[in-house]
Design an enzyme around this catalytic site. Structure first.
Site, mmCIF file in Angstrom:
data_model
loop_
_atom_site.group_PDB
_atom_site.id
_atom_site.type_symbol
_atom_site.label_atom_id
_atom_site.label_comp_id
_atom_site.label_asym_id
_atom_site.label_seq_id
_atom_site.Cartn_x
_atom_site.Cartn_y
_atom_site.Cartn_z
ATOM 1 N N HIS A 1 46.561 -43.536 -42.888
ATOM 2 C CA HIS A 1 46.558 -43.574 -41.430
ATOM 3 C C HIS A 1 45.969 -42.269 -40.906
ATOM 4 O O HIS A 1 45.814 -41.296 -41.647
ATOM 5 C CB HIS A 1 47.946 -43.861 -40.851
ATOM 6 C CG HIS A 1 48.981 -42.832 -41.161
ATOM 7 N ND1 HIS A 1 50.321 -43.046 -41.048
ATOM 8 C CD2 HIS A 1 48.880 -41.544 -41.576
ATOM 9 C CE1 HIS A 1 51.004 -41.972 -41.376
ATOM 10 N NE2 HIS A 1 50.146 -41.047 -41.686
ATOM 11 N N CYS B 1 47.768 -45.279 -36.323
ATOM 12 C CA CYS B 1 46.377 -45.628 -36.044
ATOM 13 C C CYS B 1 45.681 -45.784 -37.386
ATOM 14 O O CYS B 1 45.625 -44.843 -38.184
ATOM 15 C CB CYS B 1 45.696 -44.551 -35.205
ATOM 16 S SG CYS B 1 43.956 -44.885 -34.870
ATOM 17 N N ASN C 1 47.993 -41.323 -46.844
ATOM 18 C CA ASN C 1 48.831 -42.483 -46.525
ATOM 19 C C ASN C 1 48.063 -43.555 -45.755
ATOM 20 O O ASN C 1 48.657 -44.503 -45.239
ATOM 21 C CB ASN C 1 50.053 -42.031 -45.707
ATOM 22 C CG ASN C 1 50.983 -41.146 -46.516
ATOM 23 O OD1 ASN C 1 51.267 -41.430 -47.670
ATOM 24 N ND2 ASN C 1 51.437 -40.054 -45.906
#
Length: 419
Positions: free
Chosen positions: A321, A356, A319
């Protein structure tokens, strides 16, 4: 038998006519031309008027000696039948059979080592997962999978790291969705979630470790899901020692849905709810919710700071991240050295605030809450924060609890532990 078949295929032998009544001789019609010890003579033979001429090659030389193509083979013209069957020439190719037996034995030995029949609980034999694929148990509500602790999964203390345990938790969660037949083309997303560009994100994770497994141990991981509010899902885990059945680790987590395009949280659509709520278990969490409010933490209040933490490409999931397990390693980067060396992590609570991404640069802050000033203290509590560098937004807030490591050597520890 094999040699006889090969000879017959190269030199076909004609059977004598039943009504000939003639004795076998070198001039037998349709018979094999004479062969001397040096090779094959070129000789024309006739069979019912058909002229056949046999071409012979010149004998070759080996070490200065002329050797025929079938040197040493003597064929008696007086006998046109096949060689008599003996015990030796009827034996099969034993090498193939031996190779098959060896392969089966090695495979059985590998599974025997994984099963470890020394288990103290006979009823656990039915729960073993020798191939590590996992399966649905407890009337379809619990997924169970076994893991063998590998040498590269242990740390300096010769025990599995907390990151290893959390990777097992994540793996069983995804395999649960897959084995339940709910895996779409996304990373743990159901078919209806994939249609709407939705995926799961964890908002809170709590892990309590009673004992860390060591190299070669086989652990059994159970996981199940339950509802969490109107638009959330809770997932729990229990990690047991496969040999004794004792619980090693308890973990509980909360999950919500996020839109892959807008990167915003989403409500659970009714179509998705219909897919997943049939697997919900109405049980309390295995870990009591830690709702203690943590004090503000920044560069002014932190005892230890680590700057310049950046994710690598291998830290990202599908995904795009950072994988939630990676945050644990970053949190421990700023943990005091004397705490890491003298204590072991007993529990960790993480609250995920935002994503993040691959280009993010982070800071890791740690503050000692209790017992941190004394190395011989019974327990040490720490507060942690990961945030974007330069006063950016919070990524993860956390709390860890540490207990003293065992002072005895590893073998004595293993023998003296109550399990």
């Amino acid at each position: 038998m094999v040699a006889t078949a090969a000879t017959a295929s190269l030199f076909p032998v004609s059977s004598p006519q039943p009504d000939s009544g003639a004795k076998n001789s070198g001039n037998h019609k349709g018979g094999l031309g004479s062969v001397d010890l040096r090779g094959i003579k070129s000789k024309s033979t006739s069979s019912n008027g058909l002229q056949v001429k046999t071409n012979a090659q010149a004998p070759t030389k080996m070490n200065g000696t002329r050797v025929g193509v079938m040197d040493g083979l003597k064929i008696d013209d007086s006998s046109s039948s096949a060689a008599p069957r003996t015990f030796i020439n009827q034996l099969p190719d034993w090498s193939m059979l031996l190779a098959a037996i060896t392969t089966i034995f090695l495979a059985a030995e590998k599974q025997w080592m994984m099963l470890d029949w020394k288990t103290k609980r006979p009823d656990m034999l039915a729960d073993l997962d020798p191939f590590g694929f996992g399966r649905i148990v407890e009337d379809g509500f619990v997924f169970r999978q076994n893991f063998s602790i590998r040498s590269y999964e242990i740390g300096a203390d010769r025990t599995a790291s907390v990151e290893t345990l959390m990777n097992h938790l994540q793996e069983t969660a995804l395999n649960h969705v897959k084995n339940a037949g709910l895996l779409g083309d996304g990373f743990g997303s159901t078919p209806e979630m994939c249609k709407r560009n939705l995926f799961w994100v964890v908002t809170k994770m709590q892990v309590l470790v009673d004992r860390y497994p060591t190299w070669g141990d086989v652990v059994q991981v159970d996981t199940w899901v339950a509802a969490s509010g109107k638009n959330g899902m809770r997932r729990d885990w229990l990690i047991r020692d496969c040999k004794t059945g004792k619980i090693l680790t308890r973990a509980s987590s909360n999950w919500v849905m996020m839109n892959k395009v807008t990167r915003r949280l989403s409500k659970i659509p009714d179509e998705v709810r219909a897919e997943i709520e049939q697997y919900f278990v109405d049980t309390p969490p295995v870990v009591d919710d830690d709702n203690r409010k943590l004090p503000k933490l920044d560069e002014n209040t932190a005892d230890h700071v680590r700057n310049g933490l950046t994710p690598k490409w291998s830290d990202l999931d599908v995904n795009q991240h950072v994988n939630n397990v990676k945050y644990v390693g970053w949190i421990l980067e700023s943990a005091p050295k004397h705490v890491v060396e003298k204590y072991e992590l007993a529990s960790i609570t993480l609250e995920y605030r935002r994503e993040c991404m691959k280009d993010s640069v982070l800071q890791s802050f740690t503050s000692l809450l209790a017992g941190g000033g004394m190395v011989d203290s019974d327990d040490v509590d720490c507060q942690h924060l990961l945030r974007l560098e330069g006063g950016g937004g919070e990524i993860v807030k956390g709390r860890t609890k540490w207990r003293p490591k065992y002072a005895k050597p590893l073998q004595e520890q293993h023998q003296s532990l109550p399990y």
